[in-house]
Write a protein that holds these residues in place. Structure first.
Motif, mmCIF file in Angstrom:
data_model
loop_
_atom_site.group_PDB
_atom_site.id
_atom_site.type_symbol
_atom_site.label_atom_id
_atom_site.label_comp_id
_atom_site.label_asym_id
_atom_site.label_seq_id
_atom_site.Cartn_x
_atom_site.Cartn_y
_atom_site.Cartn_z
ATOM 1 N N GLN A 25 2.310 -2.020 -8.100
ATOM 2 C CA GLN A 25 0.735 -2.706 -7.531
ATOM 3 C C GLN A 25 0.939 -3.710 -8.339
ATOM 4 O O GLN A 25 -0.198 -4.010 -7.867
ATOM 5 C CB GLN A 25 0.056 -1.624 -8.270
ATOM 6 C CG GLN A 25 0.404 0.208 -7.579
ATOM 7 C CD GLN A 25 -0.159 1.047 -8.686
ATOM 8 O OE1 GLN A 25 -1.416 0.954 -9.432
ATOM 9 N NE2 GLN A 25 -0.890 2.312 -7.997
ATOM 10 N N THR A 80 1.275 -0.993 -0.306
ATOM 11 C CA THR A 80 0.414 0.116 0.086
ATOM 12 C C THR A 80 1.061 1.069 -0.211
ATOM 13 O O THR A 80 2.334 0.959 -0.225
ATOM 14 C CB THR A 80 -0.820 0.040 1.067
ATOM 15 O OG1 THR A 80 -0.352 0.007 2.157
ATOM 16 C CG2 THR A 80 -1.827 -1.045 1.075
ATOM 17 N N GLU A 81 0.026 2.398 0.111
ATOM 18 C CA GLU A 81 0.899 3.774 -0.304
ATOM 19 C C GLU A 81 2.255 3.783 -0.820
ATOM 20 O O GLU A 81 3.307 3.991 -0.340
ATOM 21 C CB GLU A 81 1.348 3.890 1.090
ATOM 22 C CG GLU A 81 0.132 4.634 2.204
ATOM 23 C CD GLU A 81 0.999 4.921 3.718
ATOM 24 O OE1 GLU A 81 1.708 5.092 3.990
ATOM 25 O OE2 GLU A 81 -0.036 4.384 4.447
#
Length: 276
Positions: A248, A227-228
Motif C-alpha cells: 500500500q 487497489t484491492e
C-alpha cells in the motif's frame, strides 16, 4: 525211474516265487488276493455305471409326474367387436396468404445512349421516388403499405478500428495477462530495493523464528494506482499485515497495456521474510 508230476504237485506262480522266501510279511497274501480283488472292483464299477444310466428311468417309474390334464378347464368367451371408427372429414387447410408486394421503381445500370435515344425509363429514379418505393428491375405498384426498409444501424467497430484490427476495450475489465505487463517505476531492481527499505520484520515472527514468503495480489489500475490489495498465501505472526502495508505504500506503477491501451491488470507479488 522218473516220477510223473500230478496236478496236486503243480505250484502256482506265487508259490514258485515265495518258495525260498518268508511268507509272513504279507506280500504273499497280497499277491494271492490281487486278482480276486481286481475282478470284484471291475464288476462293482460296471454295476455302478449301469445303475447311473438306469437311475432316471427308475426314478420316473417310482415317482411318476401327476397328470394335470384333468385339471385344465377351457373357458369359451365371445370376442367383442370394436365399434367402427367414424369417417372423419379432413380438416381443410386455410390458403396461405401472400405477403403484400412492395412498390418498386425501375433502376437499371446506366447505359450511355445518343441524345435522340434517351428516354425517361433510362434515367435513374429520383430521391422522391425512392422515398415511396424500393429500387428494382421494373416499375410496379405495390399491393400493401409502401414501407421503405431502412438500413440497420452499425453496432460493430468503426472502420478505423477494423483497419487497425483493434477492438473496443472495456476499461472496467480486469486482465491477468496482457501484451505489456505493469511495471514498478525503475524495474524489478527498484522494486526489490523499495521492499528491502520499507519492510519491517514483525517482532512476533522474529521471536517465533518464522520465515517464508507472503503472496500478495493487487490490481494495477489504468492510472498506475494499486487497489484491492489482499493476501493469497500467508505465514501469519504479523507477516501478512506487514506485506499488505508495504504494497500500500508503493508509488504508482506503469499500467499494463493491451492493444496499445492502458487496462486494469491483476498482479501477484511474493514478499520474502528471511531471518538473518
Amino acid at each position: 525211474m522218473s516220477r510223473i508230476a500230478t496236478p496236486a504237485d503243480a505250484l502256482t506262480y506265487n508259490e514258485i516265487i515265495f518258495q525260498a522266501r518268508h511268507r509272513a510279511y504279507g506280500a504273499f497274501d497280497l499277491r494271492q488276493q490281487y486278482r480276486p480283488a481286481l475282478t470284484r472292483a471291475l464288476w462293482v464299477g460296471v454295476g455302478l455305471f449301469l445303475l447311473g444310466l438306469a437311475a432316471p428311468t427308475l426314478y420316473a417309474r417310482l415317482f411318476p409326474k401327476p397328470d394335470l390334464s384333468d385339471q385344465i378347464v377351457l373357458v369359451e368367451t365371445d370376442l367383442v367387436k370394436l365399434p367402427d371408427t367414424p369417417n372423419e372429414q379432413p380438416v381443410p387447410i386455410p390458403p396461405v396468404e401472400q405477403a403484400p408486394a412492395v412498390s418498386t421503381v425501375r433502376n437499371l445500370p446506366p447505359v450511355v445512349l445518343p441524345d435522340p435515344e434517351v428516354v425517361d425509363e433510362a434515367l435513374p429514379p429520383t430521391t422522391e421516388q425512392l422515398e415511396k418505393a424500393t429500387s428494382g428491375p421494373v416499375t410496379a405498384e405495390g399491393t400493401g403499405v409502401d414501407e421503405v426498409i431502412a438500413a440497420p444501424e452499425a453496432t460493430g467497430p468503426t472502420a478505423t478500428e477494423r483497419a487497425l484490427d483493434v477492438a473496443p476495450t472495456n476499461h472496467d475489465e480486469t486482465f491477468i495477462a496482457v501484451e505489456q505487463q505493469p511495471e514498478y517505476p525503475g524495474g524489478m531492481a527498484a522494486l526489490s530495493d523499495f521492499v528491502t527499505r520499507t519492510l519491517q520484520y514483525p517482532r512476533r515472527a522474529s521471536t517465533a523464528g518464522i520465515s517464508g514468503r507472503v503472496y500478495v495480489s493487487f490490481i494495477v489500475n489504468t492510472d498506475g494506482s494499486l487497489t484491492e490489495v489482499q493476501v493469497l498465501k500467508g505465514i501469519g505472526f504479523g507477516c501478512d499485515e506487514e506485506a499488505v502495508r508495504v504494497v500500500q505504500k508503493m508509488p504508482r506503477w506503469r499500467p499494463g497495456k493491451q492493444s496499445g491501451r492502458s487496462v486494469r491488470v491483476k498482479f501477484t507479488l511474493p514478499i520474502a521474510f528471511t531471518l538473518e
